[in-house]
Design a protein around this motif. Structure first.
Motif: not given
Length: 453
Positions: A89-92, A308-315, A367-373
């Motif tokens: 996780v840290l590496t990714k 990665d575990a729960k899927g992106p937020h998709l805005f 992290g927020d950008l990755y969380y969204n899409a």
């Protein structure tokens, strides 16, 4: 190299042997220095000057500062104890953040082009010449005074200056949002007026600047600095400095670097006093001086694993978030529809990392950008943002062509550069649109040639 490593982890679920974090740090520093020296050495007062150091600090904070430290189980220390420990996780997360840095710099390079000749005098459209700027400044000064009085009467003053009493950051800054935006739009109004008058020297500036405006900016900046509200202070004072640099006269690089060094020391001192501690040399360790950015990397690590575990937020929270851009009406619509922002990344990191809800962990822009899409949005946003922030720098600093929305965006983002790494990507969008709508309304009512028929 980083993209290949990400694809290997994402598609093949194969953990490549990652190079040492020291190599990442060296590469990030070389890229950043190369960009600043090649593209900004003649005019270093820019977004990148303040953003790149804190962005790098956020990426590598865990390796540089936190590795050898122990923390209690409560408060912010709990977030460190709850932080992600898995190597993959840290590496990714590191790979994603390095990709974000690379595409941001590529966007900045692409945006550093001239679309018109370099000019000494401003090119401001004639429609801005019909605004009664003197009346606007006096109107804004009255609003600001009323806002300060209101905050005094409702007790917000006491929370601003309440050091070390267990208050959350949101409680300590209650009511400051309206003061920030009044000062920001006042700065835009006053310097557009000065730009129209072609003020090109410090002496001429002192003679022609509105004294009421100058007094209120210095007063509010001092009040915010003394109360420890450092982010709000930057949003008030930095627009003044940047606008002077853009509209009046370029500040020499050596003066900018000196001012930056003094500003950093004041920010550190303000942060120490805000915690209610007696300031001493023993407090001046690396962590205490830089703890505002201690959670940026950890927040990104957590959001990468969570997504990665729960899927992106998709805005999903974006429409509700953008309601904040509609002055006064937006919150009414939000409450009427019973909307909820609990799935924004700020709340996700607080719930996952904190041991108490008053921690104020914030988030990570990457992290927020990755969380969204996920990664496509990280790359798209950082590249486009880098292009536009660089393009606006060239437009205002050299071409001297004015646009109200562009300048508001440039001014807000540059003054917010230090804390942009800790925010959700849509927060500045909402704030900029809010200020823009207010400015358009004010300019309409104070237009000398406005038709009332």
């Amino acid at each position: 190299m980083y993209l290949i490593e990400y694809v290997a982890q994402e598609v093949q679920n194969w953990s490549m042997p990652h190079l040492f974090e020291q190599f990442d740090l060296l590469l990030a520093v070389i890229f950043s220095f190369w960009y600043m020296i090649k593209y900004r050495k003649d005019n270093i007062l820019c977004f990148e000057l303040m953003f790149l150091p804190v962005f790098l600090l956020g990426i590598f904070y865990s390796d540089i500062v936190l590795a050898a430290m122990n923390y209690s189980a409560e408060g912010i220390g709990g977030a460190f104890n709850n932080a992600i420990k898995q190597t993959n996780v840290l590496t990714k997360s590191r790979v994603i953040q390095m990709l974000a840095l690379c595409v941001f710099l590529l966007g900045c390079v692409k945006g550093n082009v001239f679309k018109s000749n370099e000019n000494i005098k401003w090119k401001i459209e004639g429609k801005y010449e019909t605004i009664n700027y003197k009346a606007v400044i006096h109107f804004l000064a009255v609003l600001l005074l009323l806002e300060i009085i209101l905050n005094y009467l409702n007790g917000n003053f006491s929370t601003w200056f309440s050091y070390g009493q267990g208050l959350s950051d949101s409680e300590r800054s209650k009511g400051l949002g309206r003061i920030d935006f009044l000062c920001l739009i006042s700065t835009i109004v006053e310097f557009v007026r000065l730009g129209l008058g072609q003020v090109l020297s410090f002496k001429d500036f002192l003679h022609k600047v509105n004294k009421i405006y100058l007094f209120e900016i210095l007063l509010v900046s001092s009040m915010l600095l003394l109360s420890g509200n450092r982010n709000e202070m930057l949003l008030v004072f930095l627009p003044f400095i940047i606008s002077y640099h853009v509209f009046v006269r370029h500040i020499p690089n050596k003066n900018i670097l000196l001012g930056l060094a003094v500003g950093v020391m004041f920010m550190i001192y303000s942060g120490l006093t805000r915690q209610g501690n007696a300031v001493s040399y023993a407090d001046l360790d690396v962590y205490t001086m830089s703890r505002d950015y201690s959670l940026v990397g950890i927040n990104c690590d957590y959001l990468v694993k969570y997504t990665d575990a729960k899927g992106p937020h998709l805005f999903a929270s974006l429409p509700a978030s953008l309601l904040g851009a509609i002055p006064y009406i937006g919150p009414l619509i939000f409450n009427t529809l019973n909307l909820d922002l609990a799935m924004q990344s700020t709340y996700i990191t607080t719930e996952g990392l904190a041991t108490w809800q008053g921690t104020g962990l914030g988030t990570s822009i990457v992290g927020d950008l990755y969380y969204n899409a996920k990664l496509p949005f990280v790359i798209l946003f950082m590249a486009v943002f880098g292009y536009f922030i660089s393009r606006m720098h060239v437009r205002f600093q050299f071409e001297r062509r004015f646009s109200l929305l562009y300048y508001l965006t440039y001014l807000y983002m540059t003054s917010n550069a230090v804390y942009f790494v800790r925010q959700q990507w849509d927060f500045p969008v909402s704030r900029i649109l809010y200020d823009y709508i207010i400015l358009i309304i004010i300019f309409f009512f104070f237009n000398k040639h406005k038709s009332y028929s």
